[in-house]
Design a protein around this motif. Structure first.
Motif, PDB file in Angstrom:
ATOM      1  N   SER A 133      32.444   2.624   7.840  1.00  8.41           N
ATOM      2  CA  SER A 133      31.007   2.398   7.983  1.00  8.41           C
ATOM      3  C   SER A 133      30.242   3.158   6.901  1.00  8.41           C
ATOM      4  N   LYS A 134      29.104   2.586   6.473  1.00  2.00           N
ATOM      5  CA  LYS A 134      28.266   3.217   5.452  1.00  2.00           C
ATOM      6  C   LYS A 134      26.812   3.255   5.922  1.00  2.00           C
ATOM      7  N   LEU A 135      26.109   4.304   5.506  1.00  3.06           N
ATOM      8  CA  LEU A 135      24.682   4.395   5.785  1.00  3.06           C
ATOM      9  C   LEU A 135      23.945   3.345   4.964  1.00  3.06           C
ATOM     10  N   MET A 136      23.145   2.502   5.642  1.00  7.05           N
ATOM     11  CA  MET A 136      22.466   1.396   4.977  1.00  7.05           C
ATOM     12  C   MET A 136      20.963   1.621   4.828  1.00  7.05           C
ATOM     13  N   ALA A 137      20.361   2.342   5.757  1.00  5.99           N
ATOM     14  CA  ALA A 137      18.907   2.542   5.696  1.00  5.99           C
ATOM     15  C   ALA A 137      18.506   3.683   6.615  1.00  5.99           C
ATOM     16  N   GLU A 138      17.388   4.323   6.272  1.00  7.28           N
ATOM     17  CA  GLU A 138      16.762   5.330   7.125  1.00  7.28           C
ATOM     18  C   GLU A 138      15.307   4.924   7.331  1.00  7.28           C
ATOM     19  N   ILE A 139      14.914   4.784   8.581  1.00 10.23           N
ATOM     20  CA  ILE A 139      13.586   4.282   8.910  1.00 10.23           C
ATOM     21  C   ILE A 139      12.825   5.347   9.699  1.00 10.23           C
ATOM     22  N   PRO A 140      11.751   5.875   9.148  1.00 10.02           N
ATOM     23  CA  PRO A 140      10.965   6.866   9.902  1.00 10.02           C
ATOM     24  C   PRO A 140      10.205   6.201  11.050  1.00 10.02           C
ATOM     25  N   SER A 252      12.838  12.260  14.009  1.00 10.53           N
ATOM     26  CA  SER A 252      11.982  11.064  14.033  1.00 10.53           C
ATOM     27  C   SER A 252      12.403  10.039  12.990  1.00 10.53           C
ATOM     28  N   VAL A 253      13.679   9.689  13.018  1.00 12.04           N
ATOM     29  CA  VAL A 253      14.194   8.708  12.076  1.00 12.04           C
ATOM     30  C   VAL A 253      15.257   7.853  12.760  1.00 12.04           C
ATOM     31  N   ILE A 254      15.296   6.565  12.399  1.00 10.96           N
ATOM     32  CA  ILE A 254      16.375   5.674  12.809  1.00 10.96           C
ATOM     33  C   ILE A 254      17.280   5.476  11.607  1.00 10.96           C
ATOM     34  N   LYS A 255      18.565   5.788  11.763  1.00 16.11           N
ATOM     35  CA  LYS A 255      19.534   5.574  10.698  1.00 16.11           C
ATOM     36  C   LYS A 255      20.398   4.368  11.060  1.00 16.11           C
ATOM     37  N   LEU A 256      20.569   3.484  10.093  1.00 17.00           N
ATOM     38  CA  LEU A 256      21.345   2.265  10.295  1.00 17.00           C
ATOM     39  C   LEU A 256      22.618   2.323   9.468  1.00 17.00           C
ATOM     40  N   TYR A 257      23.755   2.115  10.128  1.00 17.12           N
ATOM     41  CA  TYR A 257      25.057   2.139   9.472  1.00 17.12           C
ATOM     42  C   TYR A 257      25.719   0.766   9.615  1.00 17.12           C
ATOM     43  N   SER A 258      26.483   0.368   8.613  1.00 13.91           N
ATOM     44  CA  SER A 258      27.233  -0.881   8.725  1.00 13.91           C
ATOM     45  C   SER A 258      28.283  -0.738   9.827  1.00 13.91           C
ATOM     46  N   PHE A 259      28.596  -1.847  10.489  1.00 14.25           N
ATOM     47  CA  PHE A 259      29.652  -1.822  11.505  1.00 14.25           C
ATOM     48  C   PHE A 259      30.992  -1.527  10.840  1.00 14.25           C
ATOM     49  N   PHE A 391      23.542   7.103  19.410  1.00 11.78           N
ATOM     50  CA  PHE A 391      24.195   6.061  18.620  1.00 11.78           C
ATOM     51  C   PHE A 391      24.385   4.839  19.515  1.00 11.78           C
ATOM     52  N   ILE A 392      23.956   3.670  19.034  1.00 11.04           N
ATOM     53  CA  ILE A 392      24.141   2.415  19.753  1.00 11.04           C
ATOM     54  C   ILE A 392      25.021   1.528  18.883  1.00 11.04           C
ATOM     55  N   ASN A 393      26.247   1.291  19.319  1.00  5.98           N
ATOM     56  CA  ASN A 393      27.249   0.601  18.508  1.00  5.98           C
ATOM     57  C   ASN A 393      27.701  -0.658  19.249  1.00  5.98           C
ATOM     58  N   LEU A 394      27.029  -1.775  18.971  1.00  5.47           N
ATOM     59  CA  LEU A 394      27.344  -3.012  19.686  1.00  5.47           C
ATOM     60  C   LEU A 394      28.732  -3.543  19.351  1.00  5.47           C
ATOM     61  N   ALA A 395      29.171  -3.374  18.108  1.00  5.05           N
ATOM     62  CA  ALA A 395      30.480  -3.903  17.723  1.00  5.05           C
ATOM     63  C   ALA A 395      31.608  -3.212  18.491  1.00  5.05           C
TER      64      ALA A 395
END
Length: 410
Positions: A133-140, A252-259, A391-395
């Motif tokens: 998995s890789k970090l794809m985005a950080e959303i404040p 106060s950030v949402i971090k998005l990682y690839s599955f 962490f919410i990991n649907l896959a």
């Protein structure tokens, strides 16, 4: 001794061909299902925890049926090798399609030889659970009026929208006045569930969502007649269905990682995630002030401002109002619908091995006219969720919850 060795060798020699035959028989069933384009042939071979992309049963069946119906015709399916793992077995296979490139993939089996995942199916949904998995985005984000608020843009509009991040929503929604202003076009009508009822909404298809540097194409947006005055709309499943989503309330950030393969930090608890209803669900142990304890299936709902609400159908079925000490009565509002509620002390909610104690929870009143409108027993809201970095990991169908600086601050 010699006779014993001969007998053991005979038994091993007898077992191995049967073991290989089981895999061979399964391969024939899979090949037949592909060639005849019949998902029904595969269903008896699926494990109870079968998943396809982010979807678990029964939604995984719908996705599988679409693949078998519309994908290129299969020429043949070959078993390359087998390998045991901790949970069962991995079959390494080769799909050869008519007028398409062949594809080598894997099929994961449980200990009973039932199918847990098709690597080939997952890849069609952009998921490879073995890829790092890789970090794809950080959303404040900011929290306002007990809501997580993001800044979002749509399509070619320059308007910066204030959107609530709502894990209880399977997609994105927007109030009609804003949708009209930025030029969203209605493509169809659809029914949707709200707390206490169901309602019909208009849908705009094929939209581009832009959040900071992140872009998510071809998204449906539900158009609501009204929404909260301080917000333009909501989104949830658009992120959850595409990324491992990390809610960091400490920063106060949402971090998005690839599955893919992912290592969680220490100090948390792993909790199974249910996605059968199309929104994330979580199992929780709840103790009411009446002393009654229940094992509940709750929606994991950051769009809900309360700690917990238990839905009317389950309240009625489990007799949860019996001996419950009511602190006050109220009304729950959801998309223009309102239902009576009572609130009082909940002694605790337990998520995995973590527990939140002594908070005011809500029980929805039940009426025969409301029927069994919602799956699950209730909803776990932001006031409990924000006690953890999540962490919410649907896959992988799992949550990982780490107590944070908000713990105990209710």
């Amino acid at each position: 001794m010699k006779r014993t060795i001969v007998i053991i060798a005979f038994l091993i020699g007898f077992a191995l061909p049967g073991f290989a035959q089981n895999a061979s028989s399964l391969m024939k069933v899979i090949e037949q299902a592909f060639k005849e384009r019949k998902a029904e042939l595969l269903k008896p071979q699926l494990a109870s925890n079968f998943a396809l992309g982010v979807y678990s049963l029964p939604r995984a069946n719908v996705a599988m049926d679409r693949i078998l119906t519309h994908y290129a015709a299969l020429d043949k399916l070959e078993l390359l090798k087998e390998k045991k793992n901790k949970t069962g077995k991995i079959l390494f296979v080769k799909f050869s399609f008519v007028h398409e490139k062949s594809s080598e993939s894997v099929i994961y089996l449980d200990q009973q030889g039932k199918i847990e995942r098709f690597g080939f199916f997952d890849q069609l949904f952009g998921i490879d659970i073995n890829r790092p998995s890789k970090l794809m985005a950080e959303i404040p984000f900011v929290i306002e009026h007990k809501s997580i608020v993001l800044k979002v843009k749509l399509n070619n509009s320059d308007r910066e929208l204030r959107i609530m991040f709502d894990t209880g929503a399977d997609g994105m929604g927007m109030k009609k006045a804003v949708a009209d202003e930025i030029g969203l076009k209605v493509t169809r009508q659809q029914n949707t569930n709200v707390v206490g009822a169901s309602t019909q909404v208009s849908i705009s298809g094929g939209n581009l969502i832009k959040i900071d540097t992140l872009k998510i194409a071809n998204q449906n947006i539900a158009i609501f007649p009204t929404f909260r005055n301080d917000l333009d709309g909501l989104l949830g499943g658009n992120l959850l269905a595409n990324y491992i989503t990390y809610l960091d309330f400490d920063h106060s950030v949402i971090k998005l990682y690839s599955f893919g393969t992912f290592t969680y930090p220490e100090g948390g608890t792993l909790v199974p995630l249910d996605y059968s209803a199309g929104i994330p669900g979580i199992k929780a142990g709840i103790k009411l002030n009446s002393g009654k304890e229940i094992e509940s299936d709750l929606h994991f709902d950051t769009g809900a401002a309360y700690p917990i609400i238990l839905y009317g159908p389950s309240v009625n079925r489990l007799e949860l109002t019996k001996d419950f000490n009511v602190a006050y009565e109220g009304v729950n509002y959801s998309m223009g619908h309102q239902t009576p509620t009572v609130s009082g002390l909940f002694e605790h909610v337990k998520l995995g091995d973590k527990q939140v104690s002594n908070f005011i929870g809500t029980i929805q009143s039940y009426s025969e006219s409301s029927g069994n409108w919602a799956p699950g027993d209730g909803s776990l809201g932001l006031e409990i969720i924000r006690q953890f970095n999540c962490f919410i990991n649907l896959a992988a169908h799992e949550y990982y919850l780490i107590p944070n600086k908000n713990m105990g601050n209710l």
